[in-house]
Design an enzyme around this catalytic site. Structure first.
Site, PDB file in Angstrom:
ATOM      1  CE  LYS A  40      -0.357  -0.415   5.055  1.00  0.00           C
ATOM      2  NZ  LYS A  40      -1.208  -0.890   6.157  1.00  0.00           N
ATOM      3  NE  ARG A 140      -6.713  -0.083  11.093  1.00  0.00           N
ATOM      4  CZ  ARG A 140      -5.452  -0.236  10.669  1.00  0.00           C
ATOM      5  NH1 ARG A 140      -4.629   0.795  10.621  1.00  0.00           N
ATOM      6  NH2 ARG A 140      -5.012  -1.425  10.295  1.00  0.00           N
ATOM      7  CG  HIS A 170      -3.953  -4.722  12.270  1.00  0.00           C
ATOM      8  ND1 HIS A 170      -2.883  -5.264  11.582  1.00  0.00           N
ATOM      9  CD2 HIS A 170      -3.632  -3.421  12.467  1.00  0.00           C
ATOM     10  CE1 HIS A 170      -1.965  -4.321  11.382  1.00  0.00           C
ATOM     11  NE2 HIS A 170      -2.400  -3.192  11.910  1.00  0.00           N
ATOM     12  NE  ARG A 223      -2.991  -8.021   7.983  1.00  0.00           N
ATOM     13  CZ  ARG A 223      -3.504  -8.553   9.089  1.00  0.00           C
ATOM     14  NH1 ARG A 223      -4.203  -9.684   9.022  1.00  0.00           N
ATOM     15  NH2 ARG A 223      -3.344  -7.965  10.263  1.00  0.00           N
ATOM     16  CE1 TYR A 268      11.003  32.382   2.579  1.00  0.00           C
ATOM     17  CE2 TYR A 268      11.443  30.021   2.514  1.00  0.00           C
ATOM     18  CZ  TYR A 268      11.036  31.195   1.886  1.00  0.00           C
ATOM     19  OH  TYR A 268      10.675  31.155   0.576  1.00  0.00           O
ATOM     20  CB  CYS A 314      13.143  26.391   1.617  1.00  0.00           C
ATOM     21  SG  CYS A 314      14.329  27.513   2.371  1.00  0.00           S
ATOM     22  CG  MET A 315       7.697  23.917  -1.204  1.00  0.00           C
ATOM     23  SD  MET A 315       6.526  24.791  -2.234  1.00  0.00           S
ATOM     24  CE  MET A 315       5.628  25.755  -1.042  1.00  0.00           C
ATOM     25  CG  ASP A 316      10.786  24.147  -3.835  1.00  0.00           C
ATOM     26  OD1 ASP A 316       9.864  23.312  -3.832  1.00  0.00           O
ATOM     27  OD2 ASP A 316      10.612  25.385  -3.922  1.00  0.00           O
TER      28      ASP A 316
HETATM   29  C1  LIG Z   1      -0.514  -1.805   6.908  1.00  0.00           C
HETATM   30  C2  LIG Z   1      -1.044  -3.060   7.452  1.00  0.00           C
HETATM   31  C3  LIG Z   1      -0.206  -4.178   7.601  1.00  0.00           C
HETATM   32  C4  LIG Z   1       1.284  -4.116   7.408  1.00  0.00           C
HETATM   33  O1  LIG Z   1       1.868  -3.647   8.603  1.00  0.00           O
HETATM   34  P1  LIG Z   1       3.453  -3.608   8.800  1.00  0.00           P
HETATM   35  O2  LIG Z   1       3.626  -3.100  10.174  1.00  0.00           O
HETATM   36  O3  LIG Z   1       3.969  -2.646   7.779  1.00  0.00           O
HETATM   37  O4  LIG Z   1       3.939  -4.990   8.579  1.00  0.00           O
HETATM   38  C5  LIG Z   1      -0.782  -5.370   7.987  1.00  0.00           C
HETATM   39  N1  LIG Z   1      -2.102  -5.458   8.227  1.00  0.00           N
HETATM   40  C6  LIG Z   1      -2.939  -4.404   8.129  1.00  0.00           C
HETATM   41  C7  LIG Z   1      -4.385  -4.581   8.429  1.00  0.00           C
HETATM   42  C8  LIG Z   1      -2.433  -3.168   7.753  1.00  0.00           C
HETATM   43  O5  LIG Z   1      -3.259  -2.126   7.668  1.00  0.00           O
END
Ligand SMILES: *Cc1c(COP(=O)(O)O)cnc(C)c1O
Length: 379
Positions: A40, A140, A170, A223, A268, A314-316
């Site tokens: 992601k 969540r 999770h 995951r 700045y 700065c920004m850049d």
């Molecule tokens: C982002 C996410 C992960 C990955 O987590 P890490 O700490 O980067 O391994 C796993 N499960 C869920 C539901 C997540 O949102």
């Protein structure tokens, strides 16, 4: 943002490191368990499609993303493995997901009802793969009530629109030494699973931290996110059981060098004044690139030496104090190794009072990504 290829600021992604991190993790899983690569947020700033390809070669058998659009970007790049959207998608989008074999997450009965309504309006779509989220203490998304969960599972099994593909939870404290809350979540998970009956294809509970530091039985997929990129999920709180190699480096170069007299103000607000005659270099990166404004004072590496950012970011552009006169074009390392010294994403995160996740995700697409080939491709 416009990717600025012609500016000498770039991110280098070491594909060998990614391969190593995924391969070493996958080989430690028990035989019937799979690794889904969490890619992601543009693979945590490392680049969605190139990272996904390396993960696949290294043993990942599926992918997790946060949005349907991210899943569709993988499908457009000929990634045909299972893809799970971890967040809640709008029920209006279920037909797109079903058509592209993208698996969605839900966590309440209302969503299921809405999704059914939308799918019933379509014809000739494959069944939509669904994963049930259980909220065991993360707070969540997901079911918290056993009865509602049982109803959802029954509805899933009776429907031809859906395929009950997975169930998951999770953990919110898997990266901490103290395990009491983790164990409470695990107990809640097991209690909720007792109403599910026959297990779906995927049962998954582990993010990187859980997979590294906890033995969780009865799950068959992890995951794996931050570990792909070689970063310790706990920061420096817990020691890694095996080595992970950081994959991302950030480089630039001096584009302007000047000698200033004591008292000269820089940037700045004129907050920094040279304390003596100094050499000051300017580097083309700023907060618009994700180099946070609160990184004023943080060092960069030049010729193996630490040079602090002076004055405001700065920004850049940023200015740094140089140990001596250096040529325009001299390489600057903002994240990565230079000689014996190294600046890690963790160090940048600590300096700016955040976590390394936020540092790499925050590096904008204005900075181009260069990919170092895997070792065997070099032979
Ligand atoms: C982002 C996410 C992960 C990955 O987590 P890490 O700490 O980067 O391994 C796993 N499960 C869920 C539901 C997540 O949102």
């Amino acid at each position: 943002m416009q990717t600025s290829f012609l500016r000498p600021t770039y991110i280098e992604i070491d594909q060998q490191a990614i391969y190593h991190n995924v391969f070493e993790t996958a080989k430690r899983l028990h035989d019937d368990a799979e690794l889904f690569a969490v890619v992601k947020a543009d693979a945590y700033g490392h680049g969605l499609v190139p990272v996904a390809r390396v993960c696949r070669e290294a043993g990942a058998t599926g992918f997790c993303v946060a949005t349907i659009d991210e899943a569709m970007a993988l499908r457009s790049a000929q990634i045909t493995e299972p893809i799970l959207v971890l967040g809640i998608s709008s029920p209006q989008t279920v037909a797109i997901a079903a058509a592209q074999h993208i698996s969605l997450t839900f966590g309440d009965l209302d969503w299921l009802k809405e999704a059914t309504r939308y799918l019933e309006q379509t014809a000739n779509l494959p069944a939509l793969n669904l994963h049930v989220a259980l909220d065991t203490g993360m707070g969540r998304i997901g079911f918290t009530d056993q009865n509602q969960l049982a109803t959802a599972v029954t509805q899933l099994r009776q429907s031809k629109e859906f395929n009950f593909e997975g169930i998951f939870t999770h953990f919110s404290t898997a990266d901490e030494r103290e395990t009491t809350y983790f164990e409470q979540q695990l107990a809640k998970f097991n209690a909720m699973m007792s109403v599910v009956g026959e297990r779906p294809h995927y049962v998954h509970v582990a993010n990187s931290a859980t997979s590294l530091w906890h033995q969780v039985c009865h799950a068959n997929m992890i995951r794996f996110g931050i570990g792909i990129y070689g970063l310790n999920p706990s920061g420096n709180q817990l020691q890694l059981p095996y080595e992970l190699e950081p994959a991302l480096s950030l480089y630039s170069e001096l584009v302007f060098v000047k000698h200033v007299q004591a008292g000269t103000a820089i940037s700045y607000g004129a907050t920094y004044h040279a304390t003596q005659d100094e050499w000051i270099g300017t580097i083309p990166i700023g907060y618009a690139d994700g180099w946070l404004r609160r990184l004023s004072g943080m060092p960069v590496l030049i010729n193996g030496q630490r040079c602090p950012i002076v004055g405001r970011v700065c920004m850049d552009q940023i200015m740094v104090r140089l140990p001596e006169q250096l040529a325009v074009g001299t390489k600057v390392t903002l994240i990565g190794r230079d000689g014996v010294d190294e600046i890690t994403a963790q160090e940048v995160a600590e300096y700016s009072q955040t976590i390394h996740y936020e540092i790499t995700c925050g590096l904008q697409d204005r900075i181009p990504r260069h990919y170092l080939p895997k070792r065997e491709e070099l032979d």
